[in-house]
Design a protein around this motif. Sequence first.
Motif, short mmCIF file in Angstrom:
data_model
loop_
_atom_site.label_atom_id
_atom_site.label_comp_id
_atom_site.label_asym_id
_atom_site.label_seq_id
_atom_site.Cartn_x
_atom_site.Cartn_y
_atom_site.Cartn_z
N GLY A 78 52.20 40.26 41.35
CA GLY A 78 51.82 39.80 42.66
C GLY A 78 51.57 41.01 43.61
N ILE A 79 50.85 41.69 42.81
CA ILE A 79 50.58 43.40 43.66
C ILE A 79 49.73 43.69 43.30
CG2 ILE A 79 52.75 44.14 43.90
CD1 ILE A 79 52.45 46.19 42.00
N ILE A 80 48.75 44.79 44.32
CA ILE A 80 47.32 45.25 43.04
C ILE A 80 47.93 46.26 42.49
CG2 ILE A 80 45.54 45.86 44.06
CD1 ILE A 80 45.95 45.09 46.94
N ALA A 81 47.51 45.98 41.43
CA ALA A 81 47.36 46.84 40.31
C ALA A 81 46.23 48.41 40.30
CB ALA A 81 47.10 47.06 39.14
N GLU A 82 44.96 47.48 40.38
CA GLU A 82 43.94 48.82 40.85
C GLU A 82 42.95 48.03 41.20
OE1 GLU A 82 45.45 48.97 36.57
OE2 GLU A 82 44.75 47.52 37.37
N THR A 83 41.82 48.49 41.43
CA THR A 83 40.63 47.70 42.68
C THR A 83 39.78 48.55 41.64
OG1 THR A 83 40.65 49.68 44.53
CG2 THR A 83 42.11 47.67 44.08
N ALA A 84 38.12 48.15 42.29
CA ALA A 84 36.93 49.10 42.22
C ALA A 84 35.93 47.82 42.63
CB ALA A 84 36.28 48.90 41.01
N LEU A 85 34.77 49.23 43.84
CA LEU A 85 33.81 48.60 44.18
C LEU A 85 32.13 48.49 43.65
CD1 LEU A 85 33.01 47.05 47.09
CD2 LEU A 85 32.92 49.74 47.84
N VAL A 86 31.93 47.04 43.33
CA VAL A 86 30.76 47.50 42.62
C VAL A 86 28.99 46.75 43.16
CG1 VAL A 86 29.51 46.15 40.68
CG2 VAL A 86 31.92 46.68 40.85
N ALA A 87 28.23 48.25 43.38
CA ALA A 87 27.40 47.95 44.39
C ALA A 87 26.42 47.19 43.89
CB ALA A 87 26.81 49.35 44.43
N GLU A 88 26.98 45.62 43.70
CA GLU A 88 26.43 44.64 42.75
C GLU A 88 26.51 43.43 43.92
OE1 GLU A 88 22.66 43.61 41.30
OE2 GLU A 88 23.78 45.03 41.21
#
Length: 384
Positions: free
Chosen positions: A235-245
């Motif tokens: 229920g919580i955010i563990a990791e994030t990433a932004l993909v330039a696609e």
Amino acid sequence: MFRLTGKQSGRTVAVADIGSSSVAVGIVRVVPHGGARVLVAERATLPVSERSLEATATGVISLLEETATKVLATYAGAAERPKHVEAAYAVIHSPWTRSKTIRATLQLPEELRIERGMISNLAQEALQADAEYQHDKVLEAGVIRVELNGYPTLKPVGKRAHHVAASALLSECDPRIRAGVAEVLAKVFACPPPTLRSDTRALLSVTRESSTLPKEALIVNMTYEATNIVVVRKGIIAETALVAEGIGSILRRIAGEKMPEETLALIRLLALDQCDSDACEATKAAIARAEPELARIFGETFGHLSASRRLPNRLVLVAHEDLAGWLSRFFDRIDFAPFTVTTRPFLPVPLSLESIKELAVFENASGDVSLGIAAALVNMEEYV
């Protein structure tokens, strides 16, 4: 022209959904019990073209003003006595925002009564220690989960514990978008400055409250310019990433000289197995040529996210409805199994209006999943 009739309870708010090159605006009735009711809604998209991020930001703000003005006029003409819009909210997507979770812990010498100040101070220390985000760009920063002695609790104050852990969501936003959205919504709806939230917060809240969506999942939220990927564990955010696609770059890979709108329609028909023309065969071949590079791009991101811990198998997909079918097959079919906790392929779940029908419904307006998520978040923040 439809009419808004009957007893109108709850609060009337304007809700905007700010994408990378599109906006949606709705007039929403939020109520203490039940889901949000979207009364009027409209989505508009910038013309497809190559433009700088600065030009796109300017275009999005201008489009927001046009759309908000149109929605307000429709609402005013749809009821004999329309309620004044009391407040405004906006959910802002990538690439305008990015988010992450910061976790802080406190070890007490013995079992002590937990005070409100302990948790707020703990979260504040964690936020101040962050060196990655620029503090003058912070959009939101707040506690989203508290654990006492290793167990999550919604009401920690007053309970006793010797170990406290607080997880806070930190989001930053492009200053041009933040200032422009705030100015436009306050002006058009003649209301106080709007509350601004990130798409990550909205998706996390809706996923947590929905009875049909998985609580441990990889959320793939694809906008026109980029894809925001969020790993949710317990229920919580563990990791994030932004993909330039994003949708735009994928269409450019596939469309060739065709118009993007035509290509979108063909991709949708192919996903439904309802396309057998020469144009369909050409599009199918173009997709086959594009998929290896897309697999490499997303595979590199999944590999980075799974470096310390493998990813959940359930994949919640938020994407343009014409691409959702093909993307679901793509994430299911491509061999991303080495990155998952079971070493089996992802199980994609396209997020739809059906997924959130208990949280938001569209009454006299065309359904829009992304705006529905924003409306559901507003309802939760107002009354939960």
